[in-house]
Design an enzyme around this catalytic site. Structure first.
Site, mmCIF file in Angstrom:
data_model
loop_
_atom_site.group_PDB
_atom_site.id
_atom_site.type_symbol
_atom_site.label_atom_id
_atom_site.label_comp_id
_atom_site.label_asym_id
_atom_site.label_seq_id
_atom_site.Cartn_x
_atom_site.Cartn_y
_atom_site.Cartn_z
ATOM 1 N N CYS A 9 -2.831 34.073 10.030
ATOM 2 C CA CYS A 9 -2.608 34.743 11.306
ATOM 3 C C CYS A 9 -2.367 33.773 12.434
ATOM 4 O O CYS A 9 -3.159 33.658 13.370
ATOM 5 C CB CYS A 9 -3.765 35.682 11.585
ATOM 6 N N GLU A 35 0.839 -1.207 0.000
ATOM 7 C CA GLU A 35 0.000 0.000 0.000
ATOM 8 C C GLU A 35 0.874 1.257 0.000
ATOM 9 O O GLU A 35 0.807 2.063 0.924
ATOM 10 C CB GLU A 35 -0.888 0.009 1.254
#
Ligand SMILES: *Cc1c(COP(=O)(O)O)cnc(C)c1O
Length: 419
Positions: free
Chosen positions: A343, A275
């Protein structure tokens, strides 16, 4: 190796200058190289060529873009999915249902039904509770899915704690000491075809040793299960191979990995499943960004770019390193802090880093952003959802739209009782 190279003073994606792509699609954006993706898909498979029976399923969470999945489907890859949404994408991209593996510790009943309805190739279950639930739902639907039991081998993968999955205290799999009893109990369900075991110990692994240790433990378990008369035809060895984000980082090559696997599994007589995620997609993508301004700081200047932690979360989430390179380098260097406009201080890509010099308006890329990049993007600070562009030779196409803040806001509602 990737196809984002400097030609005539400009970094190109395959045959296309990134300056042209920035003009066409705007910034920030992700640029993927189809050629690089195909190359990695082939090299990984070649690394496993000594193994008799192999199935490769791309870990969709690394890059779920439909175009990426379509390319990998054509390369003969199946998909490793961890949600109903990823299952739908894998099918929509043209992956054969029998090549799809459904992993994850929290599959809901609805997701199990989706997988059963589609007749996917395998469920990797992570607990006895999940096994009983899948058995009941499968019986009700008249299905008998192929199932492996995921083992937690209790090995330290020596990677970032947030992407380490094979220690006893992690939520994944069943403790290896209890695995044989759990497997035997679940094998009693006539609605489950319990055919093997699975393991995945973590991501961005730079050493083969923890993988080897985990696989050896899985080998012992397979032997124990067979001694109890249980049939084991499949073992899923997961993903996890790292990629070089930084000079001097040398992950194991697919060939080295394949040789280790061939050695450890030589007497197993099973179909081996893999995988891979990051190793296939990581180097096949970059995030293209433009410098908004260079702000003088207390120490090194702040290079403020228009890409931010909402577009590329790995540095904020995992303290990850992404190489930052000007698209048109002038040969000079500077020291910089590289930050986005969001921010919070977490929106920092690099501190006190030597980089090729940039100034306001310049383009630059964050390299190795093809895996766990766009897929983790958000709209934090009411920013647009970052678009994705695929390049293949001379061709290019928008493969995921920039979703602008107005469209996102349009999905919100003001209840009339607030008036
Ligand atoms: C994330 C994940 C993978 C892929 O990991 P990579 O490090 O990207 O190769 C594979 N299998 C499972 C179960 C996963 O959760």
């Amino acid at each position: 190796m990737d196809f984002f190279q400097l030609k005539g003073g400009i970094i190109h994606a395959e045959n296309l200058p990134l300056t042209v792509l920035a003009e066409t699609y705007g910034t920030p954006c992700y640029i993927y190289s189809a050629g690089t993706l195909r190359r990695h898909a082939r090299v990984f498979r070649e690394g496993l060529s000594a193994l008799p029976k192999v199935h490769c399923a791309f870990a969709v969470k690394a890059n779920p873009n439909l175009a990426i999945l379509r390319i990998l489907a054509k390369e003969g890859y199946g998909a490793d999915v961890v949600s109903g949404g990823e299952l739908a994408r894998a099918l929509a991209a043209g992956m054969a249902a029998e090549d799809i593996v459904f992993s994850g510790v929290g599959k809901t009943a609805a997701e199990m039904r989706d997988g059963l309805k589609a007749d996917i190739g395998q469920f990797n279950i992570e607990s006895i509770e999940e096994g009983h639930e899948l058995a009941a739902i499968a019986a009700e639907m008249g299905k008998c899915p192929a199932v492996t039991l995921r083992i937690n081998p209790d090995v330290d993968a020596a990677t970032h704690a947030k992407i380490s999955t094979g220690k006893a205290e992690n939520k994944f799999g069943v403790a290896i000491d209890h695995a044989a009893d759990i497997f035997a109990e679940l094998a009693g369900h006539s609605s489950l075809n319990m055919r093997g075991v699975a393991v995945h110990i973590g991501s961005q692994l730079l050493s083969l040793n923890p993988l080897k240790m985990a696989f050896e433990r899985v080998g012992n378990l397979v032997q124990q299960l067979r001694e109890r008369g249980l049939t084991i035809s499949h073992v899923d060895l997961g993903g996890g191979i790292g990629v070089p984000y930084k000079d001097g980082e040398v992950p194991p090559s697919p060939a080295e990995y394949g040789a280790m696997v061939a050695d450890v599994t030589r007497n197993w007589d099973v179909t081996l499943m893999f995988e891979p995620g990051r190793v296939i997609a990581g180097n096949a993508g970059v995030m293209l960004t433009r410098v908004i301004r260079v702000k003088q700081g207390h120490g090194d200047p702040f290079v403020v770019v228009d890409g931010a932690m909402n577009d590329l979360a790995r540095p904020a989430l995992y303290d990850a390193y992404h190489d930052f390179v000007p698209v048109q380098p002038d040969g000079t260097n500077m020291m910089a802090n590289i930050v986005g406009p969001i921010c919070e201080t977490g929106d920092t890509f690099a501190r006190n880093r030597p980089i090729g010099a940039v100034k306001a308006g310049d383009l630059a890329i964050f390299r190795t952003a093809g895996a766990y990049g766009a897929t983790m993007a958000s709209t934090y600070n009411s920013r647009a959802l970052v678009p994705e562009i695929l390049v293949d030779g001379d061709q290019h196409a928008l493969v995921a739209d920039r979703i602008d803040p107005a469209t996102i806001m349009a999905a919100e509602r003001l209840p009339d009782w607030l008036d």
